[in-house]
Design an enzyme around this catalytic site. Structure first.
Site, PDB file in Angstrom:
ATOM      1  N   ASP A 113      14.902  11.946  48.424  1.00 39.04           N
ATOM      2  CA  ASP A 113      14.402  13.629  49.223  1.00 39.04           C
ATOM      3  C   ASP A 113      13.614  13.492  47.653  1.00 39.04           C
ATOM      4  O   ASP A 113      13.989  13.389  45.981  1.00 39.04           O
ATOM      5  CB  ASP A 113      15.559  13.817  48.699  1.00 39.04           C
ATOM      6  CG  ASP A 113      15.544  15.685  48.732  1.00 39.04           C
ATOM      7  OD1 ASP A 113      14.603  16.701  49.603  1.00 39.04           O
ATOM      8  OD2 ASP A 113      16.077  16.310  48.307  1.00 39.04           O
ATOM      9  N   GLU A 145       9.427  11.374  49.767  1.00 37.53           N
ATOM     10  CA  GLU A 145       8.727  13.088  49.093  1.00 37.53           C
ATOM     11  C   GLU A 145       7.960  12.475  48.221  1.00 37.53           C
ATOM     12  O   GLU A 145       8.637  13.098  46.854  1.00 37.53           O
ATOM     13  CB  GLU A 145       9.315  13.907  49.345  1.00 37.53           C
ATOM     14  CG  GLU A 145       9.724  14.126  51.087  1.00 37.53           C
ATOM     15  CD  GLU A 145      10.726  15.222  50.966  1.00 37.53           C
ATOM     16  OE1 GLU A 145      10.095  16.500  51.640  1.00 37.53           O
ATOM     17  OE2 GLU A 145      11.377  15.761  50.044  1.00 37.53           O
TER      18      GLU A 145
END
Length: 712
Positions: free
Chosen positions: A410, A439
Site C-alpha cells: 500500500d 502503488e
C-alpha cells in the site's frame, strides 16, 4: 514556568546539541546548564537563536557528549526542565550506534521465553506479564545492551502468556504492547506469547518451502476483502465475514449459484489478493458487526486481525484460522497475496513505535512536525535502519510462517528504493517466484525524489510490478467523475488513441518507465474510488444501462488482453455497485458486501469473464515475450491489434493460435473492419463465445463491443 510567564521545553537534537523552545525571547541570556541524575552540572552555550511561528528556539552546545543511558534536566533560574528526546533519533550517528539485527519480540521455546525490545532512549524497562490461567500481572526488570535492546528471559513454558512493556522514556512511565507481537488479546490490549506450531491447521507442513514458478504475465490477480465476500445474507456461508467463511466447500445461494470459495475456484484466476489481514484499529473485535473497515489502519503488523476470527478472545484462533484460509486457497490452486500497510500506523501517538523510541520511526519536516504524504497524519521512515529491519522482519515472518505467495504494498511510493530492493532479495531467496507489487504514487513525504519507490523508479526495482494509472486513466478516464473521460467513454482524442496503442504493447504510455511488461499491473477498477459500474452511471447518467455495461465490458477486455498483469476487483465481472459511494472504507455491509444475487443474475457475464481468462491462459501468444504486436487498420472510433506468434514457438501438433486480431469499438454505431486475410475464425463476438469461420473481406464490429479473431 509561571513566575516570569515563560513556557519552556528542551530536547536532545544531537549528541552535543540541546534545543530549548520558549514562548518569548529571553530579556537577559540566563545561565543554562545540563544536569544528570548524579547532579553533575555542565554549562550550555547558546550557539544561535531562531524564530519559528510564535516560538523562539535556542540551539545550545554541551561540553561533553550526551549519554542516552542517563536522564537529564536543563536548569534555568534554579528550575529544572526535563530534557526530552528530540531529533537525535533521526541522525545518522544514532542509526549507526544503535542498529541491532537481533531477533526482537518474544522468542519462545517450551523451556523458556526471551523478551527483547529496542529502545535506546529508555532509561528503564519492565516486562509486565500474566501467565495463562493467572489473574494477576507480574513485573520483571529488563536489562539493557549497548545497542539499546532491553531483554529478559522467563523460565518455563509461557505459551499464551500475556505481556506488556513498561518503559521509562521522556521522564515518564508508559505501557506499550510489543511492535513484534505475533498475536494479541481482543482489540490488541496485550501482546501474547505464542507457540506457533500449536496454531497450525491440519495438513500444515512447517518444513515445506513454498515455491512458485508461475511467471507474472501468466497470472490473474483477483482483489478480495475477507468480510465482503461472504457477509451477504444469501452467500450460503456459515461463518459469514470470517476467515473460515472462505474455506467452506460447496457454498451456494438459495437458487444454487456457487459462492465464496467455490466461485473463486471456478473463475480461472491464479492469485487471490486479500485486503489487509494484519491487526487494525478501527473495528471493535468484540463487536465486529458494529463497524466496518478495509483495514488500512494498522496497529500490530505481525498479528492477524481478530474481527475476522470466530473467537477474537483466543490469541491462537486468529492465527490458526488465517492459516486455514491460506492453506485452503492454495490447495485449491490459488496463490495468496497479502495487502500490507507499512507506510503509516493507525494513531502515531499510540503506536508502540512512538512510545518506545519517540520520533524515530516516522518522518518529520524541518520544524519537527510529522509529515503527511499518506494523508492519515504520519509517514513511516523506511530508510532508517530499524524501521527497514522491521519491514524486512515482518515480510519474512508472513512468508515463512503463513507461507503466502506475494505482497501488495500500500502506498509503496512512501518507502525508499533500497528497503524495497532488500525486501525483494530476501523474499526471493525464500521463494524465487514471490509476487511483489505496489502503488508507486509520488506522494509528498520528506524523502529525496530519487530515493522514493515510485513508478519513476521502476527500472531501479525490477522485482516489483506497479499499479499502472496510465492504463487505468486511458481506458476508463479519470477516477474523478468530472475529470477527463477515457477510451470506453467514447473519447476519440488522438492522445487517448495513441496511449491506447501503447496500452496494448504493455507500456501504457510509460515506455520510459518499465523494463518489461510484467511490471505493469493493468486495472480499471480496485477497492479505491467508485466501482467502474458506479462511475459509468455518473458519467453516462442518461444512457441506457445496457450501453453502460457494454462500456464496462470493453474495459474488461482491455484489462485481460493488454500485455502485463491483469488485475480484477472482486465483482467487476458482474458490475459490482457500491450504490454510488466513492470511498467505502468504513461504510456498512449494505454498501460493501459482495452481492451474490446480483452475481447470479449476471451469470452470463461471469461466464464471459471466465472465457476471456481461459483464452489468455491457454494461448501462448498472449503471454510469450516473442509475440509480435502491430496495429491493425480500422475506421475512426475503433482500435485494432494483430498478435503474431512466430512459427518457431509453436510446438508440433499443438493447436495454438498463430495469429489473433483484437478489435475494440468505442462508438455507438457498428463499424466495418477490413480483414485483408481470409483465414480468420471468430472466438469472441459481442460478449459471447463462438467458433465461426469468416469468409467475408469486411467484418461487422458491433457498437461498444470487443471481438477476438484467430488463425491457426
Amino acid at each position: 514556568m509561571k513566575g516570569d510567564h515563560i513556557s519552556m521545553s528542551a530536547y536532545i537534537d544531537d549528541f552535543s546539541m540541546i534545543t530549548i523552545v520558549v514562548n518569548k525571547p529571553f530579556s537577559i541570556i540566563p545561565s543554562l546548564s545540563l544536569v544528570d541524575e548524579k547532579k553533575v552540572l555542565q554549562p550550555l552555550t547558546i550557539d544561535k537563536q531562531e524564530h519559528y511561528h510564535d516560538q523562539v528556539i535556542y540551539k545550545c552546545r554541551t561540553r561533553m557528549p550526551i549519554d542516552l543511558k542517563n536522564r537529564y534536566w536543563v536548569t534555568f533560574n534554579e528550575t529544572r526542565i526535563p530534557l526530552m528526546i528530540g531529533s537525535i533519533v533521526r541522525t545518522e550517528k544514532f542509526d549507526s550506534l544503535y542498529f541491532d539485527d537481533s531477533s526482537l519480540g518474544a522468542n519462545y521455546t517450551p523451556e523458556s521465553t526471551t523478551f527483547k525490545v529496542w529502545s535506546p532512549v529508555a532509561f528503564a524497562m519492565i516486562l509486565k506479564y500474566k501467565p495463562q490461567h493467572s489473574s494477576t500481572f507480574i513485573e520483571q526488570k529488563m536489562s539493557r545492551t549497548e545497542r539499546g535492546v532491553w531483554q529478559v528471559t522467563l523460565d518455563g513454558d509461557h505459551h499464551l502468556t500475556e505481556y506488556m512493556f513498561v518503559v521509562n522514556v521522556n521522564h515518564e512511565w508508559i505501557e506499550t504492547t510489543d511492535p513484534y507481537s505475533k498475536s494479541v488479546t481482543a482489540n490488541g490490549v496485550h501482546s501474547v506469547v505464542i507457540h506457533l506450531p500449536e496454531t497450525d491447521p491440519e495438513g500444515w507442513n512447517r518444513s515445506e518451502k513454498k515455491i512458485n514458478l508461475r511467471s507474472k504475465t501468466d497470472s490473474f490477480i483477483y482483489e478480495v476483502h475477507v468480510r465482503d465476500l461472504t457477509i451477504h445474507s444469501d452467500s450460503g456461508v456459515l461463518n459469514k465475514g470470517k476467515y473460515l467463511g472462505l474455506t467452506e466447500q460447496g457454498t451456494k445461494t438459495t437458487n444454487g449459484f456457487h459462492t465464496g470459495l467455490e466461485y473463486l475456484k471456478n473463475l480461472g484466476i491464479t492469485h487471490v489478493q486479500l485486503l489487509p489481514v494484519a491487526d487494525f484499529g478501527s473495528v471493535d473485535e468484540t463487536k465486529p458487526d458494529s463497524a466496518y473497515n478495509w483495514g488500512y489502519d494498522p496497529v500490530h503488523f505481525l498479528s492477524p486481525e481478530g474481527s475476522y476470527a470466530t473467537n477474537p478472545h483466543d490469541p491462537s484462533c486468529r492465527i490458526k484460522e488465517l492459516k486455514t484460509l491460506i492453506y485452503t486457497l492454495q490447495h485449491n490452486g490459488l496463490s495468496v497475496i497479502l495487502d500490507v500497510v507499512y507506510n503509516h500506523v493507525y494513531k502515531r501517538e499510540e503506536s508502540p513505535f512512538e512510545k518506545l523510541v519517540p520520533g524515530y520511526y516516522f518522518r518529520y519536516d524541518d520544524g519537527g512536525n510529522p509529515v503527511n504524504g499518506t494523508g492519515v497524519g504520519n509517514d513511516t521512515a523506511s530508510e532508517r535502519k530499524m524501521m527497514r529491519k522491521f519491514i524486512l522482519d515482518a515480510l519474512t515472518y508472513w512468508m515463512s510462517e503463513y507461507k503466502v505467495d506475494g505482497f501488495r504494498f500500500d502506498l509503496m511510493g512512501i518507502h525508499d528504493v533500497e528497503t524495497m530492493n532488500q525486501a525483494a532479495e530476501k523474499l526471493k531467496s525464500l521463494n524465487p517466484g514471490v509476487f511483489l507489487l505496489g502503488e508507486g504514487w509520488d506522494l509528498n513525504t520528506n524523502l529525496a525524489p530519487e530515493k522514493k519507490a515510485t513508478l519513476s523508479s521502476a527500472k531501479k526495482m525490477p522485482s516489483y510490478s506497479f499499479f499502472n494509472d496510465a492504463f487505468r486513466d486511458n481506458v476508463k478516464g479519470s477516477i474523478f467523475p468530472a475529470g477527463q473521460s477515457g477510451f470506453i467513454n467514447g473519447n476519440n482524442d488522438e492522445r487517448i488513441k495513441h496511449h491506447m496503442k501503447q496500452v496494448m504493447r504493455g507500456y501504457a504510455g510509460q515506455h520510459d518507465t518499465f523494463i518489461k511488461a510484467e511490471q505493469s499491473i493493468n486495472y480499471s477498477e480496485c477497492h479505491d474510488n467508485h466501482t467502474l459500474y458506479d462511475l459509468l452511471s455518473i458519467r453516462h447518467a442518461f444512457e441506457d444501462e445496457l450501453m453502460r455495461r457494454k462500456r464496462q465490458q470493453l474495459a474488461l477486455a482491455f484489462t485481460i488482453f493488454a500485455q502485463g498483469v491483469p488485475f480484477i476487483h472482486a465483482g467487476q465481472e458482474c458490475f459490482r455497485t457500491k450504490k454510488g459511494e466513492e470511498n467505502s472504507y468504513n461504510l456498512p455491509d449494505t454498501i460493501n458486501a459482495f452481492d451474490w444475487n446480483r452475481c447470479e443474475s449476471f451469470h452470463k457475464e461471469v461466464d464471459y469473464f471466465k472465457q476471456l481468462i481461459k483464452i489468455r491462459k491457454t494461448q501462448p501468444l498472449f503471454h510469450e515475450s516473442s509475440s509480435e504486436l502491430m496495429e491493425w487498420m480500422v475506421p475512426d472510433g475503433a482500435l485494432g491489434f494483430k498478435l503474431h506468434l512466430p512459427t518457431t514457438d509453436i510446438k508440433d501438433g499443438a493447436s495454438y493460435w498463430r495469429k489473433a486480431l483484437l478489435l475494440f469499438n468505442q462508438t455507438t454505431k457498428p463499424l466495418d473492419i477490413p480483414l485483408e486475410e481470409n483465414s480468420w475464425t471468430i472466438a469472441i463476438e459481442d460478449e459471447s463465445f463462438c467458433n465461426r469461420v469468416l469468409k467475408e473481406e469486411l467484418y461487422r464490429l458491433e457498437p461498444l463491443s470487443f471481438s477476438l479473431l484467430y488463425s491457426v
